[in-house]
Design a protein around this motif. Structure first.
Motif, short mmCIF file in Angstrom:
data_model
loop_
_atom_site.label_atom_id
_atom_site.label_comp_id
_atom_site.label_asym_id
_atom_site.label_seq_id
_atom_site.Cartn_x
_atom_site.Cartn_y
_atom_site.Cartn_z
N TYR A 264 22.16 51.49 -5.91
CA TYR A 264 23.18 52.54 -5.95
C TYR A 264 22.71 53.77 -5.16
CZ TYR A 264 26.82 55.58 -7.83
OH TYR A 264 27.90 56.44 -7.95
N PHE A 265 21.47 54.18 -5.43
CA PHE A 265 20.99 55.40 -4.75
C PHE A 265 20.74 55.15 -3.26
CE2 PHE A 265 20.01 56.74 -9.17
CZ PHE A 265 20.96 57.75 -9.19
N VAL A 268 24.01 55.81 -1.79
CA VAL A 268 24.26 57.26 -1.66
C VAL A 268 23.54 57.79 -0.42
CG1 VAL A 268 23.92 59.53 -2.73
CG2 VAL A 268 24.59 57.56 -4.15
N GLU A 269 22.28 57.36 -0.23
CA GLU A 269 21.52 57.79 0.96
C GLU A 269 22.23 57.38 2.25
OE1 GLU A 269 16.88 57.37 -0.36
OE2 GLU A 269 17.61 56.00 1.17
N GLU A 272 25.08 59.52 2.96
CA GLU A 272 24.65 60.82 3.49
C GLU A 272 24.23 60.71 4.94
OE1 GLU A 272 23.34 62.98 -0.66
OE2 GLU A 272 21.82 61.80 0.40
N ARG A 280 31.93 61.95 2.04
CA ARG A 280 31.05 61.09 1.25
C ARG A 280 31.57 60.81 -0.17
NH1 ARG A 280 26.08 64.92 2.96
NH2 ARG A 280 26.00 64.31 5.16
N LEU A 284 32.08 57.34 -2.30
CA LEU A 284 31.21 56.99 -3.42
C LEU A 284 32.05 56.65 -4.65
CD1 LEU A 284 28.35 56.67 -4.51
CD2 LEU A 284 28.39 59.07 -5.18
N THR A 288 31.96 53.16 -6.56
CA THR A 288 31.50 53.15 -7.96
C THR A 288 32.50 52.45 -8.87
OG1 THR A 288 30.39 55.24 -7.51
CG2 THR A 288 30.62 54.62 -9.82
N VAL A 305 31.55 59.53 -12.48
CA VAL A 305 31.49 59.77 -11.03
C VAL A 305 32.86 60.21 -10.52
CG1 VAL A 305 31.12 58.64 -8.78
CG2 VAL A 305 29.49 58.28 -10.64
N ILE A 311 28.59 65.20 -4.42
CA ILE A 311 27.80 63.98 -4.40
C ILE A 311 26.53 64.17 -5.23
CG2 ILE A 311 26.43 64.33 -2.29
CD1 ILE A 311 28.01 61.28 -1.94
N LYS A 312 26.04 65.42 -5.26
CA LYS A 312 24.84 65.72 -6.06
C LYS A 312 25.16 65.51 -7.55
CE LYS A 312 21.43 69.41 -6.56
NZ LYS A 312 21.78 70.04 -7.83
N GLY A 315 25.44 61.89 -8.35
CA GLY A 315 24.12 61.26 -8.42
C GLY A 315 23.45 61.54 -9.76
#
Ligand SMILES: Cc1cc2nc3c(=O)[nH]c(=O)nc-3n(C[C@H](O)[C@H](O)[C@H](O)COP(=O)(O)O)c2cc1C
Length: 328
Positions: A264-265, A268-269, A272, A280, A284, A288, A305, A311-312, A315
């Motif tokens: 998942y992360f 996200v990267e 970005e 973004r 996401l 999700t 989410v 986005i922060k 996360g």
């Protein structure tokens, strides 16, 4: 069981597709970030863009367009286009050459209301389909593929003659979503009807619809006899599904998947990395919605989410959810 009979690459003059497993074109989902995630997890042999309007493509700026952003790793890569009455497909094809397309896919199956207005996708008439394919064929030597559904009604004669027509006009690869134009995703997919197409044409056929597990993939290949598979929603839920299928059905050696949180992360990267900040969060949220299905209490992840404002924040919500969740 390794399926030898279907284990050959799909070979189209300039490109070889192996494993014969494709990530489906999906608006809002099968963008560069998901495609790269799938590349990293392994197993997919073909990538498609989201559907792109023939009218807009020639002027779309690839430096900022979220629909055109793409890396060389996402390869082989077919851009999917939709066209309709009054639109000239040739400038769009010329544009795709400048974007290093490895193939051009014509959307003939999408029943979305937005395409109805344009007379595109499943609303395109046969005469215009023929004209459009001829124009694409005259403007490119790249492989042409078409993505279709089974038709308006279940009629083998009509389906078979439609597919023969596509083949005779120069389509090199056919993807068949085993539902009728008007059928929703909750309706059962008719993989055996994809087999009727496979038995009729000599070009390779990719089967699509309702593949969420390796068991589904095996059964779909068995029922359809198709040369390959295309996975859509199943790839947003489990982006490693191609790796699982490639390992089990095609004997490809691939690393085990990382944890669900890591994947998942990483997504996200990649968002970005690939998209401007304002592009973004929506993507996401859409991803999700599907990814949450991996968790017994995934609706908490999806709704958390969904309500995030950045986005922060999304996360952080996801991080807390993964800490508490049993699924790894
Ligand atoms: C969110 C979403 C967007 C889609 N966008 C497209 C598209 O741009 N072009 C297309 O041909 N099909 C599109 N589809 C259909 C998929 O490509 C695929 O045919 C369908 O989801 C069935 O496959 P699946 O059961 O593996 O999801 C979309 C489907 C979804 C769920």
């Amino acid at each position: 069981m390794i399926i030898k009979a279907n284990g050959d690459p799909i070979s189209l003059n300039s490109c070889s597709i192996f494993p014969p497993l494709a990530l489906a074109p999906m608006v809002g989902l099968s963008h560069s970030a998901l495609r790269l995630l799938v590349v990293e997890l392994g197993g997919a042999g073909l990538f498609f863009s989201e559907m792109l309007s023939v009218g807009k493509l020639p002027t779309e700026n690839e430096k900022i367009s979220p629909f055109l952003t793409r890396t060389p790793a996402e390869s082989p890569f077919f851009y999917q286009i939709f066209s309709g009455p009054g639109l000239d497909v040739v400038p769009a094809v010329e544009r795709l050459h400048t974007l290093n397309a490895q193939g051009i896919d014509l959307n003939l199956g999408c029943p979305a209301p937005a395409l109805r207005k344009l007379g595109a996708g499943s609303f395109m008439g046969d005469k215009l389909i023929v004209e459009t394919i001829r124009k694409i064929r005259s403007a490119t030597t790249l492989p042409i593929s078409a993505k279709i559904r089974l038709g308006k009604t279940l009629d083998e004669k009509v389906l078979v003659s439609f597919c023969k027509m596509l083949e005779s006009e120069g389509v090199d690869l056919l993807t068949v979503h085993g539902r009728l134009h008007g059928e929703k995703f909750c309706r059962k997919v008719r993989w055996d009807w994809i087999g009727k197409v496979k038995n009729t044409v000599t070009i390779p056929v990719i089967a699509n619809g309702g593949i969420f597990t390796v068991t589904d993939a095996r059964k779909c290949l068995h029922d359809s006899g198709a040369d390959g598979l295309m996975v859509g929603r199943g790839a947003a839920i489990r982006p490693w599904i191609f790796a699982d299928i490639a390992r089990e059905l095609y004997g490809v050696e691939l690393a085990e998947r990382p944890s669900l949180a890591k994947i998942y992360f990483r997504f996200v990267e990649l968002l970005e990395d690939r998209f401007q900040s304002e592009r973004r969060l929506g993507r996401l949220k859409q991803f999700t919605h599907y990814y949450a299905e991996n968790f017994a209490f995934g609706h908490h992840l999806a709704s958390g989410v969904q309500n995030a404002n950045s986005i922060k924040e999304a996360g952080e919500i996801a991080g807390k959810f993964f800490e508490k969740s049993d699924e790894q």
